[in-house]
Enzyme design. Structure first.
Site, PDB file in Angstrom:
ATOM      1  N   GLU A   1       3.293   0.152  -2.897  1.00 28.56           N
ATOM      2  CA  GLU A   1       2.100  -0.294  -2.149  1.00 28.56           C
ATOM      3  C   GLU A   1       0.968  -0.725  -3.070  1.00 28.56           C
ATOM      4  O   GLU A   1      -0.051  -1.251  -2.612  1.00 28.56           O
ATOM      5  CB  GLU A   1       1.617   0.828  -1.219  1.00 28.56           C
ATOM      6  CG  GLU A   1       0.681   1.841  -1.833  1.00 28.56           C
ATOM      7  CD  GLU A   1       1.345   2.799  -2.817  1.00 28.56           C
ATOM      8  OE1 GLU A   1       0.612   3.516  -3.519  1.00 28.56           O
ATOM      9  OE2 GLU A   1       2.586   2.833  -2.895  1.00 28.56           O
TER      10      GLU A   1
ATOM     11  N   CYS B   1       7.304   8.351  -5.249  1.00 31.84           N
ATOM     12  CA  CYS B   1       6.598   9.244  -6.164  1.00 31.84           C
ATOM     13  C   CYS B   1       6.997  10.704  -5.929  1.00 31.84           C
ATOM     14  O   CYS B   1       8.134  11.069  -6.160  1.00 31.84           O
ATOM     15  CB  CYS B   1       5.092   9.033  -6.045  1.00 31.84           C
ATOM     16  SG  CYS B   1       4.183   9.592  -7.513  1.00 31.84           S
TER      17      CYS B   1
ATOM     18  N   HIS C   1       4.842   3.220  -7.216  1.00 25.20           N
ATOM     19  CA  HIS C   1       4.090   2.945  -5.990  1.00 25.20           C
ATOM     20  C   HIS C   1       4.235   1.486  -5.566  1.00 25.20           C
ATOM     21  O   HIS C   1       3.501   0.616  -6.046  1.00 25.20           O
ATOM     22  CB  HIS C   1       2.607   3.264  -6.206  1.00 25.20           C
ATOM     23  CG  HIS C   1       2.305   4.724  -6.226  1.00 25.20           C
ATOM     24  ND1 HIS C   1       1.740   5.382  -5.160  1.00 25.20           N
ATOM     25  CD2 HIS C   1       2.509   5.666  -7.177  1.00 25.20           C
ATOM     26  CE1 HIS C   1       1.593   6.659  -5.454  1.00 25.20           C
ATOM     27  NE2 HIS C   1       2.054   6.852  -6.676  1.00 25.20           N
TER      28      HIS C   1
END
Length: 363
Positions: free
Chosen positions: A341, A254, A339
Site C-alpha cells: 500500500e 508485514c 508494504h
C-alpha cells in the site's frame, strides 16, 4: 544552529551520546532506535503504528520542508517514541501544508530532535545493530542517560500489538462485492483505502478477536495487517490465524506475514537493524521481476522453519536474501513482508491487492 532552542540529547545503550536541539515536545522517552531511508513521507512514518516503541532517525538530511496535513495520516495518532532529524525547517513550502511538523509533534506530545549527527547514528546502527536508547530535554548528563538506555525495556518479547489495535470491531467501508475481515494489529489507513477501492466491504476486528468472531459474518477473505514489535510476543493472534487457515483466502502483510509463519509452526528472528524505508528491492520469484518496496520491520521469518510446512517462498529481499513473501494453496493464503500500500513509497506492488481479489473470486 539556533542556540535559543532547548538543548537535547539522545543516548544509546552502547555508550554513545549525541547532542541536538528540541523541535517537538519536551520530556524524556525510551525506545529502540532505528533509521529510515525514505526521502519523503515523514508524516506517514510518524503515524504508522508499526513504529510503536521505537525512536526513528531519518537519514534524509532535510525534514519538515512540506509541513503536515490531515490527509496524509495513516492512523489515529503518532505512535513512535521520538523523531530525529539532521536539519528541521520551520518554514514549510507546500500548498497542502496545514501546520508545521514542530507544531504537530508538540500537539501529540512527541519529542523531536534536530541538529543531530544522523549520519553517525546510522553508521553506528549499521555496524552495531538496532539498540535501546533514550532521548531527553531534561536530563543532559551523559552517564545518567546511557544507564537509562541500558535499563529500558527491549522490543524482544514485548506485546505492542495490544497498544495499537482497535478496541472494538468497526466498519470501514459499508458497501462492496467482497466482504473482508481485517485483523487489526496496527493497520494503516492506506491498506483500508486500497481494499475499499477494490470493491471490498471491510469490517476491522481487534487483534484479540477469536476465529469464531471473525468468521461469524461469513467473510469472503481475511486480511492480516502490519503491526509493531516482536511477532512471537502475540501468540493470541497466530493462534487465531491457525484456526482460519484453509477455510477462506487470507492475505497478510508485514506482521501479518510473520503471523502466518508462526501459525504454521514456523519461527521468526530479530534482524540486525531491520528494514525501514521506501527503497528496498524485492524479487518476485514467481513473476521474475523486481519491485522497489516500502518496508518497516525489525523481525523476519526463519526460512528453514517453514520449509516443511507446505509453503512456497515467493519473494526475497535482494539486499540480504531474507524471506519477503510466501504462499500456500493448501492453506489458501499468500503474504509479503513489505508494504504494497506504500504511503510512503513506490506502488510497484499494488498488484497484490488484485491477487487477493482473484483469490476470493475463485474460492
Amino acid at each position: 544552529m539556533n542556540n535559543s532552542k532547548l538543548k537535547s540529547k539522545i543516548a544509546l545503550e552502547d555508550g554513545r551520546v549525541f547532542e541536538g536541539f528540541s523541535f517537538g515536545a519536551s520530556g524524556e522517552r525510551y525506545g529502540e532506535v532505528v533509521f529510515n531511508t525514505s526521502i519523503s513521507g515523514y508524516q506517514e512514518i510518524l503515524t504508522d503504528p508499526s513504529y510503536r516503541g521505537q525512536i526513528v532517525v531519518m537519514t534524509y538530511p532535510l525534514i519538515g520542508n512540506y509541513g503536515v496535513n490531515k490527509e496524509d495520516i495513516e492512523s489515529r495518532k503518532i505512535w513512535l517514541e521520538g523523531f530525529i532529524a539532521r536539519e528541521y525547517t520551520a518554514i514549510p513550502s507546500n500548498w497542502r501544508s496545514e501546520k508545521t511538523l514542530s507544531t504537530y509533534l508538540k500537539e501529540n506530545g512527541i519529542l523531536g530532535l534536530e541538529d543531530v549527527d544522523t549520519r553517525a547514528i546510522t553508521r553506528n546502527l549499521r555496524i552495531q545493530g538496532a539498540m535501546r536508547a533514550v532521548i531527553s530535554t531534561e536530563d543532559l548528563d551523559n552517564e545518567s542517560l546511557v544507564q537509562k538506555a541500558k535499563n529500558s525495556p527491549s522490543l524482544v518479547g514485548r506485546d505492542l500489538v495490544k497498544e495499537v489495535t482497535c478496541s472494538a470491531p468497526y466498519k470501514f467501508n459499508n458497501i462492496g462485492k467482497f466482504k473482508v475481515a481485517v485483523i487489526d494489529c496496527g493497520v494503516k489507513l492506506n491498506i483500508l483505502r486500497n481494499l475499499s477501492a477494490k470493491n471490498c466491504e471491510l469490517t476491522v476486528f481487534p487483534a484479540t478477536s477469536s476465529a469464531k468472531e471473525i468468521l461469524a459474518g461469513n467473510p469472503n477473505g481475511v486480511f492480516l495487517s502490519n503491526g509493531p514489535g516482536d511477532p512471537e510476543a502475540v501468540p493470541y493472534v497466530f493462534k487465531t490465524v491457525s484456526e482460519i487457515l484453509g477455510k477462506i483466502p487470507v492475505f497478510g502483510i508485514c506482521l501479518g506475514h510473520q503471523m502466518l509463519a508462526l501459525a504454521l509452526g514456523g519461527k521468526t528472528y530479530k534482524l540486525k537493524f531491520g528494514h525501514h524505508g521506501a527503497n528496498h528491492p524485492v524479487k518476485d520469484l514467481i513473476r521474475g521481476d523486481v519491485s522497489i518496496t516500502s518496508q518497516n520491520h525489525g523481525f523476519a521469518v526463519d526460512t528453514d522453519s517453514i520449509k516443511s510446512k507446505g509453503v512456497e517462498i515467493t519473494h526475497i529481499n535482494l539486499n540480504d536474501n531474507t524471506v519477503e513473501g510466501m504462499e500456500s494453496k493448501k492453506y489458501k493464503f499468500f503474504s509479503v513482508q513489505y508494504h504494497p500500500e506504500a504511503a510512503p513509497g513506490p506502488r510497484d506492488a499494488a498488484y497484490l491487492f488484485d491477487k487477493f481479489i482473484e483469490n476470493m473470486k475463485s474460492n
